[in-house]
Design an enzyme around this catalytic site. Sequence first.
Site, mmCIF file in Angstrom:
data_model
loop_
_atom_site.group_PDB
_atom_site.id
_atom_site.type_symbol
_atom_site.label_atom_id
_atom_site.label_comp_id
_atom_site.label_asym_id
_atom_site.label_seq_id
_atom_site.Cartn_x
_atom_site.Cartn_y
_atom_site.Cartn_z
ATOM 1 N N ARG A 45 20.339 83.408 95.111
ATOM 2 C CA ARG A 45 21.145 82.296 94.972
ATOM 3 C C ARG A 45 22.305 82.971 93.975
ATOM 4 O O ARG A 45 22.052 84.108 93.321
ATOM 5 C CB ARG A 45 20.102 81.324 94.223
ATOM 6 C CG ARG A 45 19.047 81.448 93.550
ATOM 7 C CD ARG A 45 19.446 81.988 92.070
ATOM 8 N NE ARG A 45 20.576 81.364 91.482
ATOM 9 C CZ ARG A 45 21.318 82.135 90.547
ATOM 10 N NH1 ARG A 45 21.059 83.209 90.173
ATOM 11 N NH2 ARG A 45 22.371 81.373 89.809
ATOM 12 N N ALA A 47 26.563 82.424 94.065
ATOM 13 C CA ALA A 47 27.610 82.441 95.283
ATOM 14 C C ALA A 47 27.820 83.917 95.769
ATOM 15 O O ALA A 47 27.680 84.094 97.170
ATOM 16 C CB ALA A 47 29.025 81.720 94.761
ATOM 17 N N ARG A 85 23.359 76.966 102.883
ATOM 18 C CA ARG A 85 23.703 76.174 101.844
ATOM 19 C C ARG A 85 25.340 76.055 102.140
ATOM 20 O O ARG A 85 25.949 76.961 102.494
ATOM 21 C CB ARG A 85 23.523 77.117 100.648
ATOM 22 C CG ARG A 85 22.023 77.245 100.396
ATOM 23 C CD ARG A 85 21.861 77.844 98.907
ATOM 24 N NE ARG A 85 21.898 76.875 98.063
ATOM 25 C CZ ARG A 85 22.013 77.171 96.671
ATOM 26 N NH1 ARG A 85 21.695 78.323 96.211
ATOM 27 N NH2 ARG A 85 22.101 76.109 95.862
ATOM 28 N N GLN A 192 17.991 77.798 86.433
ATOM 29 C CA GLN A 192 18.224 79.180 86.445
ATOM 30 C C GLN A 192 18.702 79.643 84.977
ATOM 31 O O GLN A 192 18.641 80.884 84.575
ATOM 32 C CB GLN A 192 19.828 79.013 87.211
ATOM 33 C CG GLN A 192 19.565 78.793 88.680
ATOM 34 C CD GLN A 192 19.567 77.278 89.166
ATOM 35 O OE1 GLN A 192 19.190 76.564 88.237
ATOM 36 N NE2 GLN A 192 20.069 77.104 90.126
ATOM 37 N N ASP A 233 31.116 78.219 92.679
ATOM 38 C CA ASP A 233 30.631 78.347 93.955
ATOM 39 C C ASP A 233 31.748 78.237 95.071
ATOM 40 O O ASP A 233 31.747 78.789 96.014
ATOM 41 C CB ASP A 233 29.758 77.300 94.221
ATOM 42 C CG ASP A 233 28.436 77.837 93.569
ATOM 43 O OD1 ASP A 233 28.067 77.691 92.503
ATOM 44 O OD2 ASP A 233 27.300 78.488 94.343
ATOM 45 N N ASN A 243 30.765 73.938 90.758
ATOM 46 C CA ASN A 243 29.820 74.997 90.132
ATOM 47 C C ASN A 243 28.637 74.209 89.850
ATOM 48 O O ASN A 243 28.505 72.805 90.080
ATOM 49 C CB ASN A 243 30.330 75.735 88.859
ATOM 50 C CG ASN A 243 29.354 76.754 88.314
ATOM 51 O OD1 ASN A 243 28.961 77.644 89.249
ATOM 52 N ND2 ASN A 243 29.054 76.688 87.288
ATOM 53 N N LYS A 244 27.515 74.581 89.372
ATOM 54 C CA LYS A 244 26.251 74.193 89.281
ATOM 55 C C LYS A 244 26.295 72.771 88.527
ATOM 56 O O LYS A 244 27.055 72.550 87.652
ATOM 57 C CB LYS A 244 25.414 74.987 88.447
ATOM 58 C CG LYS A 244 24.014 74.510 88.026
ATOM 59 C CD LYS A 244 23.156 74.046 89.215
ATOM 60 C CE LYS A 244 23.248 75.350 90.328
ATOM 61 N NZ LYS A 244 22.742 74.637 91.543
HETATM 62 O O1 MRU Z 1 22.250 76.804 93.102
HETATM 63 P P1 MRU Z 1 22.525 78.159 92.659
HETATM 64 O O2 MRU Z 1 21.604 78.899 91.707
HETATM 65 O O3 MRU Z 1 22.929 79.097 93.793
HETATM 66 O O4 MRU Z 1 23.881 78.109 91.930
HETATM 67 C C1 MRU Z 1 24.597 79.025 91.319
HETATM 68 C C2 MRU Z 1 25.681 78.600 90.449
HETATM 69 O O5 MRU Z 1 26.139 77.633 90.300
HETATM 70 C C3 MRU Z 1 26.557 79.682 89.838
HETATM 71 O O6 MRU Z 1 27.049 79.509 88.672
HETATM 72 C C4 MRU Z 1 27.639 80.201 90.891
HETATM 73 O O7 MRU Z 1 27.168 80.465 92.271
HETATM 74 C C5 MRU Z 1 28.444 81.595 90.414
HETATM 75 S S1 MRU Z 1 27.293 82.862 90.428
HETATM 76 C C6 MRU Z 1 28.208 84.298 90.009
#
Ligand code: MRU
Length: 348
Positions: A45, A47, A85, A192, A233, A243-244
């Site tokens: 996981r 991006a 996704r 995470q 993302d 983003n998350k």
């Molecule tokens: O759902 P995830 O764990 O894939 O989400 C990840 C994030 O939101 C990260 O902050 C984003 O992908 C940047 S990773 C360098």
Amino acid sequence: MIETIEWTPAGVVMIDQTRLPREQVFVTCHDYREVAQAIRAMVVRGAPAIGVAAAMGVALGVLGADPARLDEEFREICDTLAATRPTAVNLFWAIERMKRVYAEARSGPVEAIRERLAAEARQIKLEDIAINKAIGGNGAPLVPDGRTVMTHCNAGALATAGYGTALGVIRAAVAAGKRIDVIAGETRPFLQGARLTVWELQQDGIPATLITDNMAGYFLKSGRIGCVVVGADRIAANGDVANKIGTYSLAVLAKENEVPFYVAAPVSTLDLALESGERIPIEQRPESEVTHVFGVPVAPEGIRVENPAFDVTPNRYVTAIITERGVAEAPYAESLRALVESKEVVAR
Ligand code: MRU
């Protein structure tokens, strides 16, 4: 440092991020459907890591494809991986890049096509590490010495091919001699922050403190936080940042408390085709991620649940966007376009 994802003769090997930090287990995907499932289940996981996985998935798919139905199977492989996704644009960016290579190589022998695609996937991975180091180099000067950096989710080595974006900035600041420590939010529901970010930082010997997400306001108000750095993302042309989930709340709290809010991301996370963040598709994840923690129910059965995996932070909360080509500031419509159009590093 642990390899997030690797192309090997046995298949695509990735560390199972759903089992960290308790166990370091590596899974091998033997065909593209297994790669797609690993992305969906968040074994891999983040991006940029999703982009690398998709590229390797395409290469793996063509390796196992029937040469007599190559075009048809190639389409099926790309469509399957693209349907995993919806929010991280790096997934689609990587698949498009693989499609271009396929189109170029298509007239040659099937073995050559397979080799070109595998080489491209490996190249995407190598480039990503170099890009993250450049992001780190561009972002490190923004990190105030002697202060605490707050981050969210995991934008580290595990979320990329290595080094990380937001954690890349932190790593580069530490390497430059800055005395900083990190506060990481646990990042419910998938944790995470708790499972991955503080684990990575601990391995590197970077002082880190874990908090629950609802403690963020307390710490941002305390005067202790020098800046917030998060990943992304997808970033729209106007600088709105997906983003998350929980990133938006942090950004608002940061502005309220006059704490700079930085987003660190590669140029491949920019989606200039989208004028604003309103049209960024937001992934809705299973209810069980909210009602259960490690399989244990924490809510009454039958309760209504929502589980959006991402939110969109409006550009007015973003102090700057740190990329491998330079640091963009408002007005983002101009600064982001300039970054995409020029391969030069754009000075602040
Ligand atoms: O759902 P995830 O764990 O894939 O989400 C990840 C994030 O939101 C990260 O902050 C984003 O992908 C940047 S990773 C360098």
